[in-house]
Design an enzyme around this catalytic site. Structure first.
Site, PDB file in Angstrom:
ATOM      1  N   HIS A  56       0.884  -1.169   0.000  1.00 51.82           N
ATOM      2  CA  HIS A  56       0.000   0.000   0.000  1.00 51.82           C
ATOM      3  C   HIS A  56       0.918   1.215   0.000  1.00 51.82           C
ATOM      4  O   HIS A  56       2.004   1.165   0.594  1.00 51.82           O
ATOM      5  CB  HIS A  56      -0.824   0.094   1.283  1.00 51.82           C
ATOM      6  CG  HIS A  56      -1.745  -1.049   1.515  1.00 51.82           C
ATOM      7  ND1 HIS A  56      -1.366  -2.194   2.150  1.00 51.82           N
ATOM      8  CD2 HIS A  56      -3.059  -1.198   1.228  1.00 51.82           C
ATOM      9  CE1 HIS A  56      -2.394  -3.022   2.227  1.00 51.82           C
ATOM     10  NE2 HIS A  56      -3.428  -2.447   1.663  1.00 51.82           N
ATOM     11  N   ASP A  59       2.433   1.689   3.299  1.00 52.25           N
ATOM     12  CA  ASP A  59       3.365   0.676   3.823  1.00 52.25           C
ATOM     13  C   ASP A  59       4.787   1.140   3.504  1.00 52.25           C
ATOM     14  O   ASP A  59       5.742   0.803   4.209  1.00 52.25           O
ATOM     15  CB  ASP A  59       3.188  -0.689   3.133  1.00 52.25           C
ATOM     16  CG  ASP A  59       1.816  -1.297   3.370  1.00 52.25           C
ATOM     17  OD1 ASP A  59       1.162  -0.922   4.347  1.00 52.25           O
ATOM     18  OD2 ASP A  59       1.415  -2.155   2.551  1.00 52.25           O
ATOM     19  N   MET A  90       2.363  -5.813  -7.868  1.00 58.57           N
ATOM     20  CA  MET A  90       1.069  -5.190  -7.549  1.00 58.57           C
ATOM     21  C   MET A  90       1.256  -4.086  -6.520  1.00 58.57           C
ATOM     22  O   MET A  90       2.170  -4.146  -5.700  1.00 58.57           O
ATOM     23  CB  MET A  90       0.147  -6.291  -7.007  1.00 58.57           C
ATOM     24  CG  MET A  90      -1.201  -5.868  -6.501  1.00 58.57           C
ATOM     25  SD  MET A  90      -1.226  -5.364  -4.754  1.00 58.57           S
ATOM     26  CE  MET A  90      -1.897  -6.826  -3.979  1.00 58.57           C
ATOM     27  N   GLU A 183     -11.175  -6.207  -4.901  1.00 58.48           N
ATOM     28  CA  GLU A 183     -11.175  -7.257  -3.865  1.00 58.48           C
ATOM     29  C   GLU A 183     -12.383  -7.090  -2.955  1.00 58.48           C
ATOM     30  O   GLU A 183     -12.558  -6.063  -2.309  1.00 58.48           O
ATOM     31  CB  GLU A 183      -9.886  -7.157  -3.040  1.00 58.48           C
ATOM     32  CG  GLU A 183      -9.817  -8.188  -1.931  1.00 58.48           C
ATOM     33  CD  GLU A 183      -8.490  -8.150  -1.181  1.00 58.48           C
ATOM     34  OE1 GLU A 183      -7.519  -7.544  -1.684  1.00 58.48           O
ATOM     35  OE2 GLU A 183      -8.435  -8.722  -0.082  1.00 58.48           O
ATOM     36  N   LYS A 185     -14.934  -8.169   0.270  1.00 58.22           N
ATOM     37  CA  LYS A 185     -14.943  -8.724   1.623  1.00 58.22           C
ATOM     38  C   LYS A 185     -16.314  -8.381   2.216  1.00 58.22           C
ATOM     39  O   LYS A 185     -16.779  -7.264   2.046  1.00 58.22           O
ATOM     40  CB  LYS A 185     -13.813  -8.083   2.438  1.00 58.22           C
ATOM     41  CG  LYS A 185     -13.621  -8.676   3.816  1.00 58.22           C
ATOM     42  CD  LYS A 185     -12.392  -8.069   4.485  1.00 58.22           C
ATOM     43  CE  LYS A 185     -12.225  -8.599   5.876  1.00 58.22           C
ATOM     44  NZ  LYS A 185     -11.081  -7.972   6.563  1.00 58.22           N
ATOM     45  N   GLU A 219     -10.002 -13.172  -2.424  1.00 57.51           N
ATOM     46  CA  GLU A 219      -9.203 -13.666  -1.289  1.00 57.51           C
ATOM     47  C   GLU A 219      -9.918 -14.847  -0.651  1.00 57.51           C
ATOM     48  O   GLU A 219     -11.111 -14.763  -0.337  1.00 57.51           O
ATOM     49  CB  GLU A 219      -8.993 -12.551  -0.258  1.00 57.51           C
ATOM     50  CG  GLU A 219      -8.315 -13.091   1.000  1.00 57.51           C
ATOM     51  CD  GLU A 219      -7.873 -12.032   1.997  1.00 57.51           C
ATOM     52  OE1 GLU A 219      -7.382 -10.973   1.558  1.00 57.51           O
ATOM     53  OE2 GLU A 219      -8.028 -12.275   3.206  1.00 57.51           O
ATOM     54  N   HIS A 222     -11.910 -14.135   2.521  1.00 54.86           N
ATOM     55  CA  HIS A 222     -13.087 -13.275   2.410  1.00 54.86           C
ATOM     56  C   HIS A 222     -14.303 -14.028   1.883  1.00 54.86           C
ATOM     57  O   HIS A 222     -15.427 -13.775   2.328  1.00 54.86           O
ATOM     58  CB  HIS A 222     -12.762 -12.065   1.525  1.00 54.86           C
ATOM     59  CG  HIS A 222     -11.670 -11.212   2.096  1.00 54.86           C
ATOM     60  ND1 HIS A 222     -11.164 -10.116   1.464  1.00 54.86           N
ATOM     61  CD2 HIS A 222     -10.996 -11.300   3.278  1.00 54.86           C
ATOM     62  CE1 HIS A 222     -10.213  -9.570   2.212  1.00 54.86           C
ATOM     63  NE2 HIS A 222     -10.092 -10.281   3.311  1.00 54.86           N
ATOM     64  N   ASP A 247      -5.532 -13.483  -3.723  1.00 58.90           N
ATOM     65  CA  ASP A 247      -4.998 -13.394  -2.359  1.00 58.90           C
ATOM     66  C   ASP A 247      -5.169 -14.757  -1.690  1.00 58.90           C
ATOM     67  O   ASP A 247      -6.285 -15.156  -1.310  1.00 58.90           O
ATOM     68  CB  ASP A 247      -5.727 -12.314  -1.548  1.00 58.90           C
ATOM     69  CG  ASP A 247      -5.150 -10.929  -1.800  1.00 58.90           C
ATOM     70  OD1 ASP A 247      -4.200 -10.805  -2.609  1.00 58.90           O
ATOM     71  OD2 ASP A 247      -5.639  -9.960  -1.178  1.00 58.90           O
ATOM     72  N   ASP A 257     -11.738 -12.313  10.101  1.00 55.96           N
ATOM     73  CA  ASP A 257     -10.760 -12.422   9.001  1.00 55.96           C
ATOM     74  C   ASP A 257      -9.418 -12.878   9.564  1.00 55.96           C
ATOM     75  O   ASP A 257      -8.633 -12.085  10.076  1.00 55.96           O
ATOM     76  CB  ASP A 257     -10.631 -11.041   8.350  1.00 55.96           C
ATOM     77  CG  ASP A 257      -9.744 -11.047   7.117  1.00 55.96           C
ATOM     78  OD1 ASP A 257      -9.546 -12.126   6.530  1.00 55.96           O
ATOM     79  OD2 ASP A 257      -9.264  -9.974   6.750  1.00 55.96           O
ATOM     80  N   ASP A 259      -6.752 -14.596   8.068  1.00 62.23           N
ATOM     81  CA  ASP A 259      -5.532 -14.452   7.254  1.00 62.23           C
ATOM     82  C   ASP A 259      -4.438 -15.437   7.668  1.00 62.23           C
ATOM     83  O   ASP A 259      -3.270 -15.074   7.836  1.00 62.23           O
ATOM     84  CB  ASP A 259      -4.986 -13.014   7.328  1.00 62.23           C
ATOM     85  CG  ASP A 259      -5.882 -12.002   6.624  1.00 62.23           C
ATOM     86  OD1 ASP A 259      -6.683 -12.409   5.767  1.00 62.23           O
ATOM     87  OD2 ASP A 259      -5.775 -10.812   6.939  1.00 62.23           O
ATOM     88  N   ASP A 289      -1.755 -13.191   0.985  1.00 65.43           N
ATOM     89  CA  ASP A 289      -2.226 -12.093   1.833  1.00 65.43           C
ATOM     90  C   ASP A 289      -2.577 -12.694   3.180  1.00 65.43           C
ATOM     91  O   ASP A 289      -3.741 -12.956   3.485  1.00 65.43           O
ATOM     92  CB  ASP A 289      -3.441 -11.399   1.213  1.00 65.43           C
ATOM     93  CG  ASP A 289      -3.842 -10.183   2.035  1.00 65.43           C
ATOM     94  OD1 ASP A 289      -3.071  -9.811   2.930  1.00 65.43           O
ATOM     95  OD2 ASP A 289      -4.932  -9.634   1.787  1.00 65.43           O
TER      96      ASP A 289
HETATM   97  C1  GLT Z   1      -5.777  -5.604   4.268  1.00 65.38           C
HETATM   98  C2  GLT Z   1      -6.891  -6.509   3.839  1.00 65.38           C
HETATM   99  C3  GLT Z   1      -6.497  -7.329   2.680  1.00 65.38           C
HETATM  100  C4  GLT Z   1      -6.288  -6.523   1.440  1.00 65.38           C
HETATM  101  C5  GLT Z   1      -5.131  -5.634   1.535  1.00 65.38           C
HETATM  102  C6  GLT Z   1      -5.097  -4.739   0.318  1.00 65.38           C
HETATM  103  S1  GLT Z   1      -5.016  -4.777   3.000  1.00 65.38           S
HETATM  104  O1  GLT Z   1      -4.802  -6.332   4.943  1.00 65.38           O
HETATM  105  O2  GLT Z   1      -7.264  -7.334   4.938  1.00 65.38           O
HETATM  106  O3  GLT Z   1      -7.390  -8.356   2.426  1.00 65.38           O
HETATM  107  O4  GLT Z   1      -5.986  -7.408   0.394  1.00 65.38           O
HETATM  108  O5  GLT Z   1      -5.644  -3.503   0.551  1.00 65.38           O
HETATM  109 MN    MN Z   2      -8.202 -11.125   4.767  1.00 64.41          MN
HETATM  110 MN    MN Z   3      -6.585  -9.423   0.676  1.00 62.79          MN
END
Ligand code: GLT
Ligand code: MN
Ligand code: MN
Length: 389
Positions: A56, A59, A90, A183, A185, A219, A222, A247, A257, A259, A289
């Site tokens: 980002h 970042d 990206m 993306e 969510k 993702e 998500h 992702d 979430d 991750d 991600d």
């Molecule tokens: C954030 C989010 C991710 C996104 C990123 C891109 S930032 O961590 O949870 O799923 O992909 O903005």
């Molecule tokens: Mn996520």
């Molecule tokens: Mn993501």
């Protein structure tokens, strides 16, 4: 450790700065790891064998950096990329951390916030392109509501469309070679986020002025948060020519979430996902991600990153095994057998076909009685995954 699972550049494994750089803050707890600089993170990713690094805008360059600070940070980052050979496939914009975005960026009710979000994104696009990005991700983490009293959802969609149309024109105007990937969510950090799933995004893209420039960045976590089958989401995106980025991570259904490290929770869905990407010949980055458990120090973070890539490569090998297994092949042949008896009804509609089909007779009872051997097929899949076949 076997060499077969060593990541190589051709695998296109990438990580965001925010993934291996996560300091482990959560809504209930403070950071557990010290913050590493973007340059340190590039070296860390090179050490574990990654190919690409994404970011980002903030970042890399803090939101309040002066132009001189920006230039110095970017120069240091470029040097680290040159030293390590890592690429930036990206980039994206942080439109969710700063309080200014507490009610969204492109869908904020305040036109000044919407204009600021566009300005910030144009600058972030410039930064991404300067570092080589070809894909630009839009994750609208704050584009939603806690109460529908606050925002008109139709108006929100119109604002989102206007913003993306504006930014597509900006990219064209600058002559950038850049595509957008949206993306989805369903929720978190907002109570509800607009365009909640990849399916919503795919429908929305067709309403834009330049749909050819815009695809999706689904993702795993998500879609799982929404209780959906991730493979089906990416299959639809792929079939529509819209799988621009992905992702990869893992997630228990019904949770926040998480991750998690790729493949760490639901091995079977991770397997079918890898098999799909490899079978269809997806050529984009394999972006993880995800982030390490909050229990880890940076050695644990490296283990996490290595684990994502290693699991992907192991599953890729399992997919090859699955595809060439004689018993599986025989079952697939049986499942997909076609005796040609319906050939005259196939393909496009004609009045003659329709008339003939209406007159045809089918042995409905026999068709309904036929066993399909999916139990055997699934058990063979499990045995391949468990390593006993
Ligand atoms: C954030 C989010 C991710 C996104 C990123 C891109 S930032 O961590 O949870 O799923 O992909 O903005
Ligand atoms: Mn996520
Ligand atoms: Mn993501």
């Amino acid at each position: 450790m076997s060499d077969r699972y060593q990541p190589k550049p051709e695998h296109k494994f990438s990580f965001g700065l925010w993934t291996v750089g996560s300091v482990g803050r959560d809504p209930f707890g403070e950071p557990v790891r010290e913050r590493l600089s973007p340059v340190d993170l590039v070296y860390l990713l090179a050490e574990v064998g990654a190919w690409g690094v994404n970011f980002h805008d903030n970042d890399l360059v803090p939101i309040d950096a002066t132009p001189a600070e920006r230039d110095r940070i970017v120069a240091d980052f470029k040097k680290a990329l040159r030293d390590t050979g890592l690429v930036v496939p990206m980039a994206t914009t942080n439109l969710f951390s700063d309080p200014v975005f507490k009610d969204g960026a492109f869908t904020s009710n305040d036109p000044r916030v919407r204009a600021y979000a566009l300005q910030k994104t144009m600058r972030a696009i410039d930064l991404g392109v300067e570092l080589g990005a070809k894909i630009y991700v839009f994750w609208g983490g704050r584009e939603g509501v806690e109460t529908d009293a606050a925002k008109n959802p139709v108006e929100a969609l119109k604002r989102m469309r206007e913003a993306l149309n504006f930014l597509c024109e900006y990219v064209i105007d600058q002559g950038y070679d850049l595509k957008f990937a949206l993306e989805a969510k369903p929720n978190e950090p907002r109570g509800d986020i607009y365009l909640a799933t990849t399916g919503h995004m795919l429908a929305f893209i067709e309403t834009l002025d330049h749909p050819e420039m815009v695809g999706v960045n689904p993702e795993v976590a998500h879609e799982h948060m929404a209780g959906l089958n991730f493979l089906h989401a990416i299959a639809q995106a792929w079939e529509a020519g819209k799988l621009f980025h992905i992702d990869l991570n893992d997630q228990a259904f019904g949770r926040y979430d998480q991750d998690f490290r790729f493949g760490s929770w639901n091995l079977k869905s991770a397997f079918f996902l890898v098999k799909f990407l490899e079978d269809v010949g997806y050529e984009g980055p394999r972006h993880f991600d995800a982030h390490a458990y909050r229990t880890e120090d940076y050695e644990g973070v490296k283990e996490f990153a290595r684990g994502c890539m290693r699991t992907y490569l192991i599953l890729k090998e399992k997919a090859e095994q699955w595809n060439s297994d004689p018993e599986i092949r025989a079952l697939l042949e049986e499942i997909n057998a076609d005796d040609g008896s319906t050939d005259m009804f196939k393909g496009r509609y004609t009045p003659e076909k329709a008339a003939a089909l209406k007159m045809a007779s089918f042995d409905r009872v026999a068709l309904g009685k036929r066993g399909l051997a999916y139990e055997r097929l699934d058990q063979l899949t499990i045995e391949i995954l468990l390593g006993v076949r």
